[in-house]
Design an enzyme around this catalytic site. Structure first.
Site, PDB file in Angstrom:
ATOM      1  N   VAL A  76     -80.852  15.653 -22.257  1.00 61.26           N
ATOM      2  CA  VAL A  76     -80.146  14.844 -23.266  1.00 61.26           C
ATOM      3  C   VAL A  76     -80.848  13.501 -23.446  1.00 61.26           C
ATOM      4  O   VAL A  76     -80.992  13.006 -24.565  1.00 61.26           O
ATOM      5  CB  VAL A  76     -78.653  14.669 -22.877  1.00 61.26           C
ATOM      6  CG1 VAL A  76     -77.940  13.751 -23.858  1.00 61.26           C
ATOM      7  CG2 VAL A  76     -77.957  16.021 -22.829  1.00 61.26           C
TER       8      VAL A  76
ATOM      9  N   ASP B  88     -81.608   3.468  -9.699  1.00 61.26           N
ATOM     10  CA  ASP B  88     -81.089   4.600  -8.924  1.00 61.26           C
ATOM     11  C   ASP B  88     -79.556   4.572  -9.009  1.00 61.26           C
ATOM     12  O   ASP B  88     -78.918   3.675  -8.448  1.00 61.26           O
ATOM     13  CB  ASP B  88     -81.566   4.485  -7.476  1.00 61.26           C
ATOM     14  CG  ASP B  88     -80.998   5.589  -6.605  1.00 61.26           C
ATOM     15  OD1 ASP B  88     -80.261   6.459  -7.130  1.00 61.26           O
ATOM     16  OD2 ASP B  88     -81.276   5.570  -5.391  1.00 61.26           O
TER      17      ASP B  88
ATOM     18  N   TYR C 142     -69.493  19.737  -7.914  1.00 60.93           N
ATOM     19  CA  TYR C 142     -69.986  19.155  -9.168  1.00 60.93           C
ATOM     20  C   TYR C 142     -68.806  18.908 -10.130  1.00 60.93           C
ATOM     21  O   TYR C 142     -68.665  17.823 -10.689  1.00 60.93           O
ATOM     22  CB  TYR C 142     -71.016  20.109  -9.798  1.00 60.93           C
ATOM     23  CG  TYR C 142     -71.422  19.755 -11.205  1.00 60.93           C
ATOM     24  CD1 TYR C 142     -72.213  18.642 -11.476  1.00 60.93           C
ATOM     25  CD2 TYR C 142     -71.019  20.550 -12.295  1.00 60.93           C
ATOM     26  CE1 TYR C 142     -72.604  18.325 -12.779  1.00 60.93           C
ATOM     27  CE2 TYR C 142     -71.404  20.239 -13.593  1.00 60.93           C
ATOM     28  CZ  TYR C 142     -72.189  19.131 -13.830  1.00 60.93           C
ATOM     29  OH  TYR C 142     -72.563  18.819 -15.126  1.00 60.93           O
TER      30      TYR C 142
ATOM     31  N   LYS D 268     -67.466  15.292 -11.554  1.00 68.53           N
ATOM     32  CA  LYS D 268     -67.467  14.958 -12.982  1.00 68.53           C
ATOM     33  C   LYS D 268     -66.047  14.610 -13.437  1.00 68.53           C
ATOM     34  O   LYS D 268     -65.859  13.706 -14.248  1.00 68.53           O
ATOM     35  CB  LYS D 268     -68.021  16.122 -13.806  1.00 68.53           C
ATOM     36  CG  LYS D 268     -69.498  16.417 -13.585  1.00 68.53           C
ATOM     37  CD  LYS D 268     -70.430  15.287 -14.007  1.00 68.53           C
ATOM     38  CE  LYS D 268     -70.626  15.180 -15.491  1.00 68.53           C
ATOM     39  NZ  LYS D 268     -71.648  14.175 -15.865  1.00 68.53           N
TER      40      LYS D 268
HETATM   41  N1  LIG Z   1     -77.266  20.905 -18.479  1.00 68.36           N
HETATM   42  C1  LIG Z   1     -76.104  21.463 -18.794  1.00 68.36           C
HETATM   43  O1  LIG Z   1     -76.001  22.684 -18.998  1.00 68.36           O
HETATM   44  C2  LIG Z   1     -74.858  20.608 -18.931  1.00 68.36           C
HETATM   45  C3  LIG Z   1     -73.638  21.250 -19.222  1.00 68.36           C
HETATM   46  C4  LIG Z   1     -72.497  20.459 -19.354  1.00 68.36           C
HETATM   47  C5  LIG Z   1     -72.569  19.088 -19.214  1.00 68.36           C
HETATM   48  N2  LIG Z   1     -73.753  18.503 -18.929  1.00 68.36           N
HETATM   49  C6  LIG Z   1     -73.797  17.057 -18.754  1.00 68.36           C
HETATM   50  O2  LIG Z   1     -74.685  16.517 -19.718  1.00 68.36           O
HETATM   51  C7  LIG Z   1     -75.318  15.365 -19.173  1.00 68.36           C
HETATM   52  C8  LIG Z   1     -76.813  15.461 -19.349  1.00 68.36           C
HETATM   53  O3  LIG Z   1     -77.275  16.633 -18.687  1.00 68.36           O
HETATM   54  P1  LIG Z   1     -78.781  17.137 -18.813  1.00 68.36           P
HETATM   55  O4  LIG Z   1     -78.745  18.589 -19.079  1.00 68.36           O
HETATM   56  O5  LIG Z   1     -79.558  16.242 -19.709  1.00 68.36           O
HETATM   57  O6  LIG Z   1     -79.218  16.923 -17.301  1.00 68.36           O
HETATM   58  P2  LIG Z   1     -80.695  16.727 -16.693  1.00 68.36           P
HETATM   59  O7  LIG Z   1     -81.711  17.290 -17.614  1.00 68.36           O
HETATM   60  O8  LIG Z   1     -80.648  17.181 -15.277  1.00 68.36           O
HETATM   61  O9  LIG Z   1     -80.838  15.143 -16.698  1.00 68.36           O
HETATM   62  C9  LIG Z   1     -80.120  14.354 -15.812  1.00 68.36           C
HETATM   63  C10 LIG Z   1     -80.914  13.109 -15.552  1.00 68.36           C
HETATM   64  O10 LIG Z   1     -80.196  12.332 -14.573  1.00 68.36           O
HETATM   65  C11 LIG Z   1     -81.163  11.708 -13.764  1.00 68.36           C
HETATM   66  N3  LIG Z   1     -80.641  11.356 -12.449  1.00 68.36           N
HETATM   67  C12 LIG Z   1     -80.158  12.174 -11.487  1.00 68.36           C
HETATM   68  N4  LIG Z   1     -79.865  11.461 -10.382  1.00 68.36           N
HETATM   69  C13 LIG Z   1     -80.162  10.178 -10.662  1.00 68.36           C
HETATM   70  C14 LIG Z   1     -80.102   8.979  -9.933  1.00 68.36           C
HETATM   71  N5  LIG Z   1     -79.680   8.939  -8.652  1.00 68.36           N
HETATM   72  N6  LIG Z   1     -80.478   7.832 -10.538  1.00 68.36           N
HETATM   73  C15 LIG Z   1     -80.928   7.833 -11.797  1.00 68.36           C
HETATM   74  N7  LIG Z   1     -81.030   8.936 -12.548  1.00 68.36           N
HETATM   75  C16 LIG Z   1     -80.654  10.110 -11.978  1.00 68.36           C
HETATM   76  C17 LIG Z   1     -82.282  12.729 -13.607  1.00 68.36           C
HETATM   77  O11 LIG Z   1     -83.447  12.034 -13.248  1.00 68.36           O
HETATM   78  P3  LIG Z   1     -84.809  12.776 -12.881  1.00 68.36           P
HETATM   79  O12 LIG Z   1     -85.366  13.226 -14.214  1.00 68.36           O
HETATM   80  O13 LIG Z   1     -85.615  11.721 -12.236  1.00 68.36           O
HETATM   81  O14 LIG Z   1     -84.437  13.903 -11.977  1.00 68.36           O
HETATM   82  C18 LIG Z   1     -82.327  13.369 -14.983  1.00 68.36           C
HETATM   83  O15 LIG Z   1     -83.297  12.759 -15.809  1.00 68.36           O
HETATM   84  C19 LIG Z   1     -74.836  15.244 -17.725  1.00 68.36           C
HETATM   85  O16 LIG Z   1     -73.770  14.346 -17.662  1.00 68.36           O
HETATM   86  C20 LIG Z   1     -74.317  16.634 -17.410  1.00 68.36           C
HETATM   87  O17 LIG Z   1     -73.299  16.597 -16.433  1.00 68.36           O
HETATM   88  C21 LIG Z   1     -74.911  19.224 -18.796  1.00 68.36           C
END
Ligand SMILES: NC(=O)c1ccc[n+]([C@@H]2O[C@H](COP(=O)([O-])OP(=O)(O)OC[C@H]3O[C@@H](n4cnc5c(N)ncnc54)[C@H](OP(=O)(O)O)[C@@H]3O)[C@@H](O)[C@H]2O)c1
Length: 320
Positions: A24, A48, A141, A145
């Site tokens: 995202v 972080d 998880y 959330k």
């Molecule tokens: N993916 C899905 O299917 C899904 C479904 C429902 C809801 N969501 C929600 O949508 C949102 C975005 O998800 P996404 O798919 O874009 O997830 P993603 O691709 O895993 O991205 C999450 C980001 O959070 C960063 N992150 C994790 N731990 C961190 C920390 N301690 N400090 C700073 N940054 C940190 C990660 O950094 P790094 O790149 O360095 O690892 C990553 O860039 C989230 O809130 C998720 O819960 C996702």
């Protein structure tokens, strides 16, 4: 795309986006490319989110009026063994952001949440008024959330003019690892695939989610939870079939034949974390909100977005 005017925005204060390098976050970067508003993207090395002092330092430094939190701990199975860390990132970090924005004039916090906050208490699509949980039935998880959602809602006071939007979404795909990539990879490797057929949800494009986010951020909508998913629903198995058909239509050479993509039950694949079998989210509230903003005349169906995404992936791989 056309941009909201962000008339309420104090141009000396940037929009602060966490989660720069996620699916995202990358889609948000693409969306903001030509925007005139000041925006700062934060990756893990800049801030972080498991460290409260790191978050506070960044908030003090940038003094944002709008925060978009696209960062999260999303590895649902690993989350079962890192509970403390998961709660720090998914619950405490958004709480700190919410407590900060709640006290900013015309402040806005946009945060993403998930279908994992529901525990199969319903067979139909969940609406924003359905009760999430119970906590005891959720994965770590999902619990974290939901705790994040609750903390955000608790931080805002209706008498203040700051607002929050919690965008619950599901089955996100964008730039990065996701189910669609995995299916395409496996389909090129073997003759048979087994895919879970008894979990149903809505695939959601990160790009579309980012566009919606920009609209929400620049809107005068009321605070609240919004279910942000396209129209339609599918199972993982039907999605896999659709992905393969879309790839073949886009002239990709696929080894596995559709009849060899076999439906299986999730029960055959025990995993550390509980996964909802019903991930349907009703998008009626978001649709109404967007139509009032005169944003989208035709609300998308997941199928048309997945087809376009697969076509782009195939074209890129054929070129590369
Ligand atoms: N993916 C899905 O299917 C899904 C479904 C429902 C809801 N969501 C929600 O949508 C949102 C975005 O998800 P996404 O798919 O874009 O997830 P993603 O691709 O895993 O991205 C999450 C980001 O959070 C960063 N992150 C994790 N731990 C961190 C920390 N301690 N400090 C700073 N940054 C940190 C990660 O950094 P790094 O790149 O360095 O690892 C990553 O860039 C989230 O809130 C998720 O819960 C996702």
């Amino acid at each position: 795309m056309s941009y909201p005017s962000f008339e309420f925005l104090d141009n000396t204060k940037p929009i602060l986006v966490f989660g720069r390098d996620g699916q995202v976050g990358k889609a948000l970067q693409a969306c903001f490319t030509d925007s005139k508003v000041p925006v700062v993207f934060m990756g893990r090395t800049d801030c972080d989110l498991s460290s409260e002092s790191s978050i506070r330092e960044v908030l003090d430094r940038f003094q944002p009026q709008v925060i978009i939190n696209a960062a999260a701990y999303i590895d649902v199975d690993q989350a079962e063994v890192e509970r403390e860390l998961v709660f720090a990132i998914n619950a405490r970090a958004p709480q700190v952001m919410a407590q900060y924005i709640a006290n900013i004039a015309h402040g806005v916090l946009i945060h993403y949440s998930t279908d994992y906050v529901f525990a199969d208490t319903k067979k139909m699509a969940y609406s924003e008024t359905d009760t999430a949980g119970p906590m005891s039935e959720l994965s770590t998880y999902g619990q974290s959330k939901l705790a994040g959602e609750n903390a955000i809602q608790d931080a805002f006071d209706v008498t203040q003019d700051s607002r929050y939007f919690i965008m619950r979404t599901s089955w996100v795909y964008g730039e990065g690892d996701n189910f669609i990539h995995t299916i395409l990879r496996l389909a090129g490797e073997g003759d048979q695939l087994k895919v879970v057929a008894d979990q149903v949800g809505v695939p959601t494009s990160a790009q579309w989610l980012a566009e919606i986010t920009l609209r929400m951020a620049g809107s005068e909508l009321e605070s609240g939870i919004y279910h942000a998913v396209p129209d339609g629903e599918t199972s993982w198995h039907s999605l896999a079939l659709f992905v393969i058909q879309s790839a073949v239509a886009a002239k990709s050479v696929i080894q596995v034949k559709s009849e060899n993509i076999l439906p299986v039950s999730a029960a055959n694949y025990p995993s550390p974390a509980k996964r909802p079998s019903n991930s349907r989210l009703s998008n009626t509230k978001l649709k109404k909100a967007l139509s009032e903003m005169a944003f989208i005349s035709e609300y998308p169906h997941w199928g048309e977005q997945v087809e376009m995404y697969v076509r782009d992936l195939v074209r890129t791989s054929l070129r590369g």
